[in-house]
Write a protein that holds these residues in place. Structure first.
Motif, PDB file in Angstrom:
ATOM      1  N   TYR A  38      -9.773  39.138  16.951  1.00 57.55           N
ATOM      2  CA  TYR A  38      -8.488  38.441  16.957  1.00 57.55           C
ATOM      3  C   TYR A  38      -8.278  37.792  18.319  1.00 57.55           C
ATOM      4  O   TYR A  38      -8.122  38.477  19.316  1.00 57.55           O
ATOM      5  CB  TYR A  38      -7.385  39.458  16.672  1.00 57.55           C
ATOM      6  N   ILE A  77     -11.375  34.886  14.994  1.00 57.07           N
ATOM      7  CA  ILE A  77     -10.155  34.120  14.799  1.00 57.07           C
ATOM      8  C   ILE A  77      -9.694  33.505  16.120  1.00 57.07           C
ATOM      9  O   ILE A  77      -9.657  34.178  17.145  1.00 57.07           O
ATOM     10  CB  ILE A  77      -9.051  35.031  14.229  1.00 57.07           C
ATOM     11  N   ASP A  92      -6.672  30.447  17.567  1.00 54.62           N
ATOM     12  CA  ASP A  92      -5.588  29.539  17.182  1.00 54.62           C
ATOM     13  C   ASP A  92      -5.535  28.266  18.024  1.00 54.62           C
ATOM     14  O   ASP A  92      -4.724  27.386  17.764  1.00 54.62           O
ATOM     15  CB  ASP A  92      -4.233  30.247  17.195  1.00 54.62           C
ATOM     16  N   THR A 101      -6.788  29.351  12.962  1.00 52.54           N
ATOM     17  CA  THR A 101      -5.517  29.681  12.330  1.00 52.54           C
ATOM     18  C   THR A 101      -4.400  28.869  12.969  1.00 52.54           C
ATOM     19  O   THR A 101      -4.533  28.385  14.088  1.00 52.54           O
ATOM     20  CB  THR A 101      -5.184  31.182  12.477  1.00 52.54           C
ATOM     21  N   GLU A 102      -3.317  28.755  12.238  1.00 51.87           N
ATOM     22  CA  GLU A 102      -2.105  28.144  12.766  1.00 51.87           C
ATOM     23  C   GLU A 102      -1.004  29.179  12.673  1.00 51.87           C
ATOM     24  O   GLU A 102      -0.796  29.763  11.612  1.00 51.87           O
ATOM     25  CB  GLU A 102      -1.735  26.899  11.963  1.00 51.87           C
ATOM     26  N   ARG A 157      -0.082  33.712  10.771  1.00 54.60           N
ATOM     27  CA  ARG A 157      -0.655  34.058   9.468  1.00 54.60           C
ATOM     28  C   ARG A 157      -2.156  33.760   9.445  1.00 54.60           C
ATOM     29  O   ARG A 157      -2.588  32.650   9.729  1.00 54.60           O
ATOM     30  CB  ARG A 157       0.061  33.272   8.371  1.00 54.60           C
ATOM     31  N   VAL A 158      -2.940  34.786   9.098  1.00 53.16           N
ATOM     32  CA  VAL A 158      -4.393  34.657   8.970  1.00 53.16           C
ATOM     33  C   VAL A 158      -4.707  34.557   7.480  1.00 53.16           C
ATOM     34  O   VAL A 158      -4.308  35.438   6.714  1.00 53.16           O
ATOM     35  CB  VAL A 158      -5.112  35.869   9.604  1.00 53.16           C
ATOM     36  N   PRO A 159      -5.402  33.504   7.044  1.00 55.26           N
ATOM     37  CA  PRO A 159      -5.641  33.304   5.610  1.00 55.26           C
ATOM     38  C   PRO A 159      -6.746  34.211   5.062  1.00 55.26           C
ATOM     39  O   PRO A 159      -7.799  33.765   4.624  1.00 55.26           O
ATOM     40  CB  PRO A 159      -6.020  31.821   5.522  1.00 55.26           C
ATOM     41  N   GLU A 171       0.761  41.161  11.501  1.00 55.36           N
ATOM     42  CA  GLU A 171      -0.349  40.545  10.764  1.00 55.36           C
ATOM     43  C   GLU A 171      -1.615  41.392  10.892  1.00 55.36           C
ATOM     44  O   GLU A 171      -2.351  41.580   9.925  1.00 55.36           O
ATOM     45  CB  GLU A 171      -0.582  39.121  11.271  1.00 55.36           C
TER      46      GLU A 171
END
Length: 191
Positions: free
Chosen positions: A40, A64, A66, A89-90, A93-95, A120
């Motif tokens: 992350y 991940i 951003d 990611t934006e 929220r992680v898809p 999250e």
């Protein structure tokens, strides 16, 4: 607070490896080889690469990021690494589906986020999963790192993790000017 991609070379500096060896960080995850690991705030992928080296063909590391500029560097580094997937990611929220991660690695990112990102992480963590969090410790004089006013002490971080539904304890890992915590999902509603 978004990371300044112009500082990316700092993440690759020899002092970084000296003060926090990537292999030592990856070893703290206690991997068996088949886990799904989320890095992350993966930055340039230095730690994701060390994790990928410890995974077998059934394991994966999802790195991940951003920042689109950092994501470009991350994607280049992990392009030919089996089992490594960079993800842009934006927002917080992680898809990915709920409880996707056996392990989450979050190094030097807590001071950039909270509390939504911690919630999250809690959502992504499997019931038996573990979050390894390493961050700059407030109150330690140092030459580099983020400003002291955005940092937490280990006890403060444990409280923030608890508020997000994560139970944390200190881990005896000695990284310069940082604390190391291991957290699990607190059983209860939403878990």
């Amino acid at each position: 607070m978004e990371w300044d991609a112009g500082k990316a070379p700092m993440l690759e500096a020899p002092e970084r490896e000296r003060d926090m060896p990537a292999g030592q960080v990856a070893d703290l995850l206690a991997l068996t080889g088949s886990e799904t690991v989320i890095d992350y705030g993966a930055g340039t992928g230095r730690l994701a690469l060390a994790v990928a080296e410890r995974l077998g063909p059934e394991g994966s590391v999802i790195a991940i990021e951003d920042s689109s500029e950092m994501f470009q560097l991350l994607s280049q580094r992990l392009a030919d690494v089996p089992g490594a997937q960079p993800m842009l990611t934006e927002g917080d929220r992680v898809p990915l589906p709920d409880q996707q991660a056996d392990r989450i690695l979050a190094v030097d990112v807590l001071h950039h986020m909270r509390p939504e990102a911690l919630a999250e992480m809690r959502r992504l963590l499997s019931p038996e999963g573990q979050l390894l969090l390493i961050d700059w410790d407030r109150g330690h004089p140092r030459e580099d790192g983020p400003p002291a006013d955005v940092l937490l002490t280990a006890d403060g971080a444990i409280q923030e993790l608890a508020a997000a539904g994560l139970t944390a304890h200190r881990v005896g890992a000695a990284f310069a000017d940082r604390y190391t915590l291991c957290a699990t999902a607190t059983p209860g509603p939403g878990g």
